[in-house]
Design a protein around this motif. Structure first.
Motif, PDB file in Angstrom:
ATOM      1  N   TYR A  39      34.122  62.352  28.621  1.00 56.99           N
ATOM      2  CA  TYR A  39      35.288  61.498  28.839  1.00 56.99           C
ATOM      3  C   TYR A  39      34.906  60.317  29.722  1.00 56.99           C
ATOM      4  CZ  TYR A  39      37.957  65.540  27.228  1.00 56.99           C
ATOM      5  OH  TYR A  39      38.456  66.572  26.486  1.00 56.99           O
ATOM      6  N   ASN A  40      35.505  59.174  29.451  1.00 60.99           N
ATOM      7  CA  ASN A  40      35.420  58.023  30.351  1.00 60.99           C
ATOM      8  C   ASN A  40      36.631  58.084  31.269  1.00 60.99           C
ATOM      9  OD1 ASN A  40      33.123  56.822  29.173  1.00 60.99           O
ATOM     10  ND2 ASN A  40      34.397  55.923  27.574  1.00 60.99           N
ATOM     11  N   LEU A  41      36.427  57.664  32.502  1.00 66.95           N
ATOM     12  CA  LEU A  41      37.529  57.635  33.455  1.00 66.95           C
ATOM     13  C   LEU A  41      37.553  56.282  34.133  1.00 66.95           C
ATOM     14  CD1 LEU A  41      39.805  59.020  34.991  1.00 66.95           C
ATOM     15  CD2 LEU A  41      38.081  59.853  36.611  1.00 66.95           C
ATOM     16  N   GLY A  42      38.676  55.632  34.073  1.00 68.09           N
ATOM     17  CA  GLY A  42      38.857  54.332  34.705  1.00 68.09           C
ATOM     18  C   GLY A  42      40.287  53.882  34.504  1.00 68.09           C
ATOM     19  N   LEU A  43      40.561  52.685  34.939  1.00 63.53           N
ATOM     20  CA  LEU A  43      41.878  52.092  34.734  1.00 63.53           C
ATOM     21  C   LEU A  43      41.802  51.178  33.521  1.00 63.53           C
ATOM     22  CD1 LEU A  43      42.768  51.053  38.387  1.00 63.53           C
ATOM     23  CD2 LEU A  43      43.849  52.862  37.068  1.00 63.53           C
ATOM     24  N   GLU A  44      42.681  51.386  32.552  1.00 63.17           N
ATOM     25  CA  GLU A  44      42.682  50.525  31.367  1.00 63.17           C
ATOM     26  C   GLU A  44      42.814  49.058  31.765  1.00 63.17           C
ATOM     27  OE1 GLU A  44      42.273  51.045  27.975  1.00 63.17           O
ATOM     28  OE2 GLU A  44      41.707  53.087  28.500  1.00 63.17           O
ATOM     29  N   GLU A  45      43.664  48.783  32.761  1.00 53.98           N
ATOM     30  CA  GLU A  45      43.901  47.398  33.184  1.00 53.98           C
ATOM     31  C   GLU A  45      42.821  46.878  34.125  1.00 53.98           C
ATOM     32  OE1 GLU A  45      46.174  50.089  35.991  1.00 53.98           O
ATOM     33  OE2 GLU A  45      45.862  50.008  33.842  1.00 53.98           O
ATOM     34  N   ALA A  46      41.803  47.689  34.406  1.00 52.26           N
ATOM     35  CA  ALA A  46      40.759  47.280  35.352  1.00 52.26           C
ATOM     36  C   ALA A  46      39.404  47.116  34.681  1.00 52.26           C
ATOM     37  CB  ALA A  46      40.674  48.269  36.505  1.00 52.26           C
ATOM     38  N   ASN A  47      39.392  46.735  33.420  1.00 56.72           N
ATOM     39  CA  ASN A  47      38.161  46.297  32.767  1.00 56.72           C
ATOM     40  C   ASN A  47      38.026  44.812  33.088  1.00 56.72           C
ATOM     41  OD1 ASN A  47      36.970  48.526  31.298  1.00 56.72           O
ATOM     42  ND2 ASN A  47      38.823  48.526  30.049  1.00 56.72           N
ATOM     43  N   LEU A  48      37.440  44.518  34.234  1.00 58.24           N
ATOM     44  CA  LEU A  48      37.396  43.162  34.762  1.00 58.24           C
ATOM     45  C   LEU A  48      35.973  42.671  34.935  1.00 58.24           C
ATOM     46  CD1 LEU A  48      39.926  43.635  37.716  1.00 58.24           C
ATOM     47  CD2 LEU A  48      40.426  42.700  35.459  1.00 58.24           C
ATOM     48  N   SER A  49      35.818  41.365  34.833  1.00 57.15           N
ATOM     49  CA  SER A  49      34.520  40.787  35.184  1.00 57.15           C
ATOM     50  C   SER A  49      34.400  40.809  36.701  1.00 57.15           C
ATOM     51  CB  SER A  49      34.406  39.342  34.670  1.00 57.15           C
ATOM     52  OG  SER A  49      35.250  38.492  35.418  1.00 57.15           O
ATOM     53  N   LYS A  50      33.195  40.663  37.187  1.00 56.04           N
ATOM     54  CA  LYS A  50      33.000  40.635  38.639  1.00 56.04           C
ATOM     55  C   LYS A  50      33.768  39.467  39.250  1.00 56.04           C
ATOM     56  CE  LYS A  50      28.428  40.967  38.245  1.00 56.04           C
ATOM     57  NZ  LYS A  50      27.018  41.021  38.700  1.00 56.04           N
ATOM     58  N   LEU A  51      33.821  38.341  38.558  1.00 53.73           N
ATOM     59  CA  LEU A  51      34.583  37.189  39.055  1.00 53.73           C
ATOM     60  C   LEU A  51      36.088  37.495  39.071  1.00 53.73           C
ATOM     61  CD1 LEU A  51      34.776  34.304  40.063  1.00 53.73           C
ATOM     62  CD2 LEU A  51      34.734  33.539  37.674  1.00 53.73           C
ATOM     63  N   GLU A  52      36.587  38.122  38.028  1.00 52.91           N
ATOM     64  CA  GLU A  52      38.021  38.468  37.993  1.00 52.91           C
ATOM     65  C   GLU A  52      38.383  39.400  39.144  1.00 52.91           C
ATOM     66  OE1 GLU A  52      39.108  38.330  33.242  1.00 52.91           O
ATOM     67  OE2 GLU A  52      37.906  40.006  33.987  1.00 52.91           O
ATOM     68  N   LEU A  53      37.522  40.348  39.455  1.00 56.42           N
ATOM     69  CA  LEU A  53      37.790  41.246  40.586  1.00 56.42           C
ATOM     70  C   LEU A  53      37.802  40.460  41.893  1.00 56.42           C
ATOM     71  CD1 LEU A  53      38.205  44.062  41.815  1.00 56.42           C
ATOM     72  CD2 LEU A  53      35.708  44.252  41.936  1.00 56.42           C
ATOM     73  N   ALA A  54      36.822  39.579  42.083  1.00 56.03           N
ATOM     74  CA  ALA A  54      36.770  38.777  43.309  1.00 56.03           C
ATOM     75  C   ALA A  54      38.029  37.919  43.448  1.00 56.03           C
ATOM     76  CB  ALA A  54      35.515  37.918  43.319  1.00 56.03           C
ATOM     77  N   GLU A  55      38.497  37.351  42.347  1.00 59.23           N
ATOM     78  CA  GLU A  55      39.711  36.528  42.393  1.00 59.23           C
ATOM     79  C   GLU A  55      40.935  37.376  42.728  1.00 59.23           C
ATOM     80  OE1 GLU A  55      39.381  34.692  38.538  1.00 59.23           O
ATOM     81  OE2 GLU A  55      38.306  32.969  39.358  1.00 59.23           O
ATOM     82  N   LYS A  56      40.949  38.603  42.252  1.00 57.80           N
ATOM     83  CA  LYS A  56      42.056  39.517  42.576  1.00 57.80           C
ATOM     84  C   LYS A  56      42.057  39.819  44.084  1.00 57.80           C
ATOM     85  CE  LYS A  56      44.321  43.146  40.000  1.00 57.80           C
ATOM     86  NZ  LYS A  56      45.497  42.342  39.761  1.00 57.80           N
TER      87      LYS A  56
END
Length: 168
Positions: A39-56
């Motif tokens: 199984y994969n475990l993560g947040l569906e809405e958190a498939n983000l680029s490193k830049l998108e995470l930094a901007e968040k």
């Protein structure tokens, strides 16, 4: 603070550690139906680029500086989007959002910075000197050889250093 990002468009998936622990519990409770499967475990809405995470993160820390470099490379070559449909079909649901995790880390770092400052104060000797009707505060910290002049700007600087230390 500042972060330098290489390969800014590389995608990653993120999840709160408490949801990871909750998923372990879910798997234990549903062992018979989940055994011998991946199984994969993560947040569906958190498939983000490193830049998108930094901007968040910057949404919560406006002074957070993001520097993207085209030269150099990230030694961690992972670049992927995760599907969590299989774990969701088993009945597991995450509780914590990416925003929850970011806010928690910021609060944790702020508390750590306050602890560092409190420790500096508790382990220091303060001296007051009044010259020209202007009080000056001197501090002698146990690891410093010389007495250092401390004014309000220096106290703010110490706080900022503590925040920088706590974010490492």
């Amino acid at each position: 603070g500042e972060i330098t990002i290489f390969e800014k468009n590389f995608k990653r998936n993120y999840i709160h550690i408490r949801d990871v622990a909750r998923c372990f519990q879910h798997c234990i409770e549903n062992f018979d139906s989940m055994k011998k499967q991946t199984y994969n475990l993560g947040l569906e809405e958190a498939n983000l680029s490193k830049l998108e995470l930094a901007e968040k993160i910057k949404n919560y820390v406006p002074k957070f500086e993001i520097v993207c470099k085209d030269i150099g490379e990230d030694p961690d070559k992972r670049n992927y989007i995760v599907s969590n449909k299989k774990i969701l079909s088993s009945g597991f649901r995450t509780v914590y959002s990416l925003d929850d995790g970011i806010k928690e880390l910021i609060e944790s770092n702020d508390k750590k910075a306050r602890r560092i400052i409190t420790q500096i104060i508790e382990e220091s000797k303060f001296y007051m000197n009044i010259q020209d009707n202007k009080p000056e505060l001197f501090i002698k910290y146990k690891n410093l050889k010389d007495i250092e002049l401390i004014n309000s700007e220096k106290i703010i600087d110490l706080y900022n250093q503590a925040v920088d230390i706590s974010s490492m």
